[in-house]
Design a protein around this motif. Structure first.
Motif, short mmCIF file in Angstrom:
data_model
loop_
_atom_site.label_atom_id
_atom_site.label_comp_id
_atom_site.label_asym_id
_atom_site.label_seq_id
_atom_site.Cartn_x
_atom_site.Cartn_y
_atom_site.Cartn_z
N LEU A 173 15.99 -1.66 6.61
CA LEU A 173 14.07 -2.49 7.06
C LEU A 173 13.13 -2.33 5.31
N THR A 182 9.13 -3.70 5.05
CA THR A 182 7.77 -4.44 4.69
C THR A 182 7.04 -4.68 3.96
N TYR A 195 9.57 -0.75 -1.08
CA TYR A 195 10.34 -1.15 -0.04
C TYR A 195 12.67 -1.84 -0.30
N ARG A 242 1.47 11.49 6.42
CA ARG A 242 2.04 10.64 5.83
C ARG A 242 1.21 9.19 6.67
N ASP A 284 17.71 3.67 6.72
CA ASP A 284 16.31 4.01 5.83
C ASP A 284 16.62 3.95 4.44
N ALA A 285 15.61 2.69 3.49
CA ALA A 285 15.76 1.88 2.54
C ALA A 285 15.41 3.09 1.50
N ASP A 286 15.02 3.88 1.79
CA ASP A 286 14.94 5.22 0.99
C ASP A 286 16.55 5.66 0.56
N HIS A 324 19.24 10.84 0.67
CA HIS A 324 17.92 10.47 2.00
C HIS A 324 16.76 10.58 0.93
N GLY A 344 10.39 11.68 1.82
CA GLY A 344 9.34 12.25 1.19
C GLY A 344 8.76 11.20 0.52
N LYS A 366 9.26 8.19 -4.17
CA LYS A 366 11.01 7.57 -3.66
C LYS A 366 11.11 7.47 -5.34
N1 UDP Z 1 9.22 1.48 5.56
C1 UDP Z 1 8.78 0.54 5.75
N2 UDP Z 1 7.49 -0.15 5.23
C2 UDP Z 1 6.43 1.40 4.85
C3 UDP Z 1 7.69 2.25 5.06
C4 UDP Z 1 8.44 2.73 5.45
O1 UDP Z 1 9.10 -0.90 5.08
O2 UDP Z 1 5.81 1.01 4.73
C5 UDP Z 1 10.79 1.99 5.57
C6 UDP Z 1 11.26 1.87 5.27
O3 UDP Z 1 13.41 1.49 5.63
C7 UDP Z 1 11.45 3.00 5.41
C8 UDP Z 1 11.49 3.80 6.90
O4 UDP Z 1 10.16 2.78 7.29
O5 UDP Z 1 12.82 3.54 4.70
C9 UDP Z 1 10.97 4.82 7.21
O6 UDP Z 1 9.82 5.52 6.30
P1 UDP Z 1 10.43 6.55 4.90
O7 UDP Z 1 11.77 6.36 4.22
O8 UDP Z 1 9.30 6.48 3.70
O9 UDP Z 1 10.21 8.04 5.41
P2 UDP Z 1 10.44 8.99 5.14
O10 UDP Z 1 12.04 9.48 5.37
O11 UDP Z 1 10.22 9.41 3.71
O12 UDP Z 1 9.86 10.19 5.85
#
Ligand code: UDP
Ligand code: GLC
Ligand code: MN
Length: 331
Positions: free
Chosen positions: A22, A24, A28, A90, A115-117, A219, A222, A225
């Motif tokens: 995903l 947005t 990402y 967050r 997740d995209a990260d 992953h 946090g 990124k």
């Molecule tokens: N994401 C997105 N836009 C945003 C925030 C999150 O597309 O503004 C998507 C993206 O795929 C991201 C996932 O939702 O990897 C979860 O967010 P993130 O990885 O930042 O959360 P974390 O794993 O750091 O808690």
């Protein structure tokens, strides 16, 4: 020729299996491009699919369509639950409710959401043998699963029930993880190698030494990124601050793909700008700063790191790290 960019209701592929991610915004989306290249270079045999919202620029969507088999435009879902999100530190993660659209992809028989990260260090295709809902325990609260990676079965019925659950019960963290964990209470735990959090220091170092080499998916959980980091073109490595050394090989692997396979396709893109988009709005930032105790000194922060008490979703966030790196570079 790239993949067709379609609205979610128009897609009609035959039943098969896919990785789904995903984005947005463009920040990402860059992460998603690196993830897709990493899966391909590790030899995945599955389809690659990305959900995007219209806030991803046309240029980036077109590049995505050359790398992913399916680029699917969806509406933004936002929990707007600032109370729980501020507890998570967050504020920007309300939009992770958009992930729920992944259950509508009924053209696929089984999917793995990523997740995209995330970054594939080895081929994780064996995940497709697991049932819905399979995931890895969250490192912050291991009774919960981390929703950065989960195996699921697309279903309109499950999708409708999830939306209802969001309405009635809501999410205890304001994001998708707090929602999915009260919906899928009997989840199947799979090995940590399928969602290894790179951005923390492990207190159980012998285990990291023994099993770390088997990691399949990393992953970068946090607020900081890989696309927020500074890359040093001269040495070909990412400059990480002291205390973050364990991240270096993974960040270097990410940047290696970015420099060689992604950036050449995005010549007009200003990564710093895209990174800012993926971080938070000014209002969200001031909310974050207000709640974060920025008074903590770097030495205290360092000591916390060394005790393994890393607030990867809070104080150890991009702005603080960035300021720190910049101050070090000036020294
Ligand atoms: N994401 C997105 N836009 C945003 C925030 C999150 O597309 O503004 C998507 C993206 O795929 C991201 C996932 O939702 O990897 C979860 O967010 P993130 O990885 O930042 O959360 P974390 O794993 O750091 O808690
Ligand atoms: C977690 C997950 C992430 C999710 C977020 C909000 O930290 O890694 O995927 O979006 O929580 O629930
Ligand atoms: Mn994540």
């Amino acid at each position: 020729m790239g993949a067709e960019i379609v609205n979610v209701s128009d897609s009609k592929d035959f039943l098969t299996e896919a990785y789904v991610t995903l984005a947005t915004n463009d920040g990402y989306a860059v992460g998603a491009l690196v993830l897709a290249h990493s899966l391909k270079s590790q030899g995945t045999t599955r389809q690659l699919c990305i959900l995007v919202t219209t806030s991803v620029s046309e240029t980036v969507r077109s590049v995505l369509s050359n790398v992913f088999n399916h680029v699917i435009i969806v509406d933004v879902f936002d929990s707007k639950d600032s109370a729980h999100l501020s507890l998570l530190k967050r504020p920007e993660l309300g939009v992770t409710f958009t992930k729920l659209h992944c259950w509508t992809l009924t053209q696929f028989s089984k999917c793995v959401f990523l997740d995209a990260d995330m970054l594939a260090m080895r081929n994780p295709d064996e995940l497709f043998q697991y049932p819905e809902l399979s995931a890895v325990a969250d490192i912050g609260w291991p009774d919960c699963f981390n929703s950065g990676m989960f195996v699921y079965v697309p279903s309109k019925d499950t999708y409708e029930r999830l939306l209802q659950h969001a309405e009635v019960t809501g999410s205890f963290d304001g994001g998708d993880q707090g929602l999915l964990n009260t919906f899928f209470t009997n989840w199947n735990r799979v090995s940590f190698v399928f969602n290894m959090v790179a951005s923390v220091t492990y207190t159980y170092l012998p285990a990291y030494k023994k099993f770390g080499k088997d990691v399949k998916l990393v992953h970068f959980l946090g607020a900081t990124k890989p696309w927020h980091q500074r890359y040093d073109a001269q040495s070909g490595t990412v400059r990480t601050q002291s205390g973050y050394e364990q991240l270096t090989p993974y960040l270097n692997a990410w940047w290696n793909i970015y420099i060689n396979l992604v950036r050449p396709k995005l010549p007009e893109m200003d990564l710093r700008e895209a990174a800012r988009q993926s971080f938070a709005t000014a209002a969200q930032l001031s909310e974050r700063i207000g709640g974060l105790g920025l008074g903590e000194s770097l030495l205290e922060g360092r000591a916390r790191w060394e005790r393994g008490q890393v607030e990867y979703t809070g104080r150890d966030s991009f702005d603080n790290i960035q300021a720190y790196i910049e101050s070090r570079l000036k020294m």
